[in-house]
Design a protein around this motif. Structure first.
Motif, mmCIF file in Angstrom:
data_model
loop_
_atom_site.group_PDB
_atom_site.id
_atom_site.type_symbol
_atom_site.label_atom_id
_atom_site.label_comp_id
_atom_site.label_asym_id
_atom_site.label_seq_id
_atom_site.Cartn_x
_atom_site.Cartn_y
_atom_site.Cartn_z
ATOM 1 N N LYS A 40 0.991 -1.107 -0.273
ATOM 2 C CA LYS A 40 0.334 0.080 -0.183
ATOM 3 C C LYS A 40 0.512 1.351 -0.178
ATOM 4 C CE LYS A 40 -3.971 -1.660 2.119
ATOM 5 N NZ LYS A 40 -4.911 -1.721 1.028
ATOM 6 N N VAL A 57 -1.475 -1.089 -6.173
ATOM 7 C CA VAL A 57 -3.030 -0.834 -6.122
ATOM 8 C C VAL A 57 -4.078 0.579 -5.957
ATOM 9 C CG1 VAL A 57 -5.494 -1.437 -6.902
ATOM 10 C CG2 VAL A 57 -3.815 -3.454 -6.929
ATOM 11 N N ASP A 58 -3.192 0.887 -4.503
ATOM 12 C CA ASP A 58 -4.369 2.085 -4.418
ATOM 13 C C ASP A 58 -3.193 3.117 -4.787
ATOM 14 O OD1 ASP A 58 -1.962 1.368 -2.821
ATOM 15 O OD2 ASP A 58 -2.303 2.813 -1.427
ATOM 16 N N GLY A 61 -4.562 5.276 -9.292
ATOM 17 C CA GLY A 61 -5.786 6.934 -9.472
ATOM 18 C C GLY A 61 -5.749 7.789 -10.095
ATOM 19 N N GLN A 100 -5.982 -7.826 -9.130
ATOM 20 C CA GLN A 100 -6.309 -6.355 -8.582
ATOM 21 C C GLN A 100 -6.519 -5.278 -9.237
ATOM 22 O OE1 GLN A 100 -5.127 -5.922 -4.300
ATOM 23 N NE2 GLN A 100 -4.836 -8.333 -4.628
ATOM 24 N N ALA A 101 -5.665 -4.637 -9.478
ATOM 25 C CA ALA A 101 -5.707 -3.665 -10.806
ATOM 26 C C ALA A 101 -5.948 -3.917 -11.263
ATOM 27 C CB ALA A 101 -3.665 -3.996 -10.998
ATOM 28 N N PHE A 104 -9.608 -3.056 -10.160
ATOM 29 C CA PHE A 104 -9.717 -1.168 -9.385
ATOM 30 C C PHE A 104 -10.206 -0.531 -11.152
ATOM 31 C CE2 PHE A 104 -7.479 2.451 -8.795
ATOM 32 C CZ PHE A 104 -7.460 2.763 -8.188
ATOM 33 N N ILE A 105 -8.702 -0.832 -12.089
ATOM 34 C CA ILE A 105 -8.800 0.311 -13.009
ATOM 35 C C ILE A 105 -10.548 0.162 -13.867
ATOM 36 C CG2 ILE A 105 -8.331 0.882 -15.634
ATOM 37 C CD1 ILE A 105 -5.429 -0.556 -14.128
ATOM 38 N N ARG A 107 -13.604 -0.610 -12.799
ATOM 39 C CA ARG A 107 -14.837 0.279 -11.649
ATOM 40 C C ARG A 107 -14.150 1.897 -12.226
ATOM 41 N NH1 ARG A 107 -12.488 -3.672 -8.192
ATOM 42 N NH2 ARG A 107 -12.049 -2.019 -7.250
ATOM 43 N N ARG A 108 -12.934 2.154 -11.634
ATOM 44 C CA ARG A 108 -12.419 3.863 -12.015
ATOM 45 C C ARG A 108 -13.326 4.565 -13.413
ATOM 46 N NH1 ARG A 108 -9.930 6.912 -8.013
ATOM 47 N NH2 ARG A 108 -8.900 9.284 -8.676
#
Length: 324
Positions: A40, A57-58, A61, A100-101, A104-105, A107-108
């Motif tokens: 993180k 991953v965090d 963004g 995970q990445a 995340f991508i 969703r964003r």
């Protein structure tokens, strides 16, 4: 002396030169590679590749927002797992760092195309692209694991999977595995002509993927062989590849040109880490104009036949294009 043919007439002003320009570089020609790692709050520079980072991953963004804001349509993900073993099991783990990445991508930035590198080298303790027995990299055993990795990426939401291992038969195996699991719409972007190049050094630092023994000459291609590259390309076309990658880019313009003419598929040129690092090093010394050299290099790839260019210069190039 009277000359009827004067090619210089069409070079006499900026507007005329723009009107007759044969190739143009656009943000939607570009794919931006990203290195995602475990942990993180990680945003760690890659020393040999100025401007390139490891991201947890965090921390993705802001860079993903920038990619989308610049009009770059796609990213290519490479993973640095928390742990490695001799079979690279984190590669196909549904909770792996790439998986995970991807989630995340998507969703964003749902409209951004997410391409995932499918290989085992980042995940194995020995650093080779497949299962090792003694000093041999086993082909068919590796292919089965690559297919499992591709399915796990598709399950996470990847739009395109990109096998970079250079095992024989892996495109057909991945296509069968994807289709069998209901992922018929996930495309395969095959590293069909991937050479055993000296230009990969900085990447191996960035991806922590240097082989711990031997080399990759038994599976990556001999840089001397252009005809063999075309045979590899056409095998992958027959096996169901949707897009083709030629890697490296700048020293392989002939292969890129021949691939585009022969394959009938969209072709990507991978402007690799060593090519990027050399430009950055020379620019840092004031020996070259970075913007002009990058633009000329990327245009040369389009001229040679590239439909898209995977490049670490993508963010800078897209900014420069928007300024013109």
């Amino acid at each position: 002396m009277m000359m009827r043919k004067r090619p210089r007439r069409l070079r006499s002003s900026a507007s005329l030169r723009a009107m007759v320009r044969e190739h143009n570089l656009r943000p939607d020609d570009l794919v931006y590679p990203l290195f995602v790692c475990s942990g993180k709050k990680v945003r760690e520079p890659v020393v040999s590749m100025p401007g390139v980072f490891h991201y947890s991953v965090d921390q993705l963004g802001s860079v993903i927002d920038e990619v989308e804001g610049l009009g770059i349509p796609a990213v290519l993900l490479f993973g640095l797992p928390a742990s490695k073993d001799d079979r690279g099991t984190q590669a196909w783990c549904d909770n792996g760092v790439v998986q995970q990445a991807v989630g995340f991508i998507k969703r964003r930035c749902p409209q951004l195309t997410v391409i995932t590198d499918v290989c085992l080298c980042e995940y194995t303790t020995h650093g080779h692209c497949g299962v090792v027995e003694g000093d041999r990299v086993l082909n068919d055993e590796t292919v089965a694991l690559l297919a499992a990795t591709a399915v796990s990426h598709a399950r996470a939401g990847a739009d395109v999977v990109a096998p970079s291992d250079m095992m024989d038969g892996r495109v057909a195996a991945i296509r069968d595995a994807l289709d069998g699991c209901g992922f018929e719409d996930v495309a395969i972007m095959s590293y069909a002509a991937k050479f055993a190049s000296s230009f990969y050094g900085p990447f191996r630092e960035a991806a922590d993927s240097a082989p711990q023994f031997g080399d990759r000459l038994t599976y990556q291609m001999d840089p001397a062989n252009g005809d063999e590259a075309l045979r590899e390309v056409m095998l992958d076309v027959e096996e169901g590849a949707d897009l083709i990658i030629v890697k490296p880019a700048l020293a392989y313009g002939d292969v890129l040109y021949r691939t585009k003419r022969a394959s009938g598929l969209p072709v990507a040129a991978y402007n690799v880490s060593g090519e990027y690092a050399m430009v950055k090093a020379a620019a840092s010394q004031g020996w070259i104009d970075e913007r002009r050299v990058v633009t000329e290099s990327l245009l040369s790839l389009k001229r040679a036949g590239a439909d898209m260019i995977i490049t670490y210069h993508a963010l800078d190039a897209a900014r420069w294009i928007s300024e013109d």
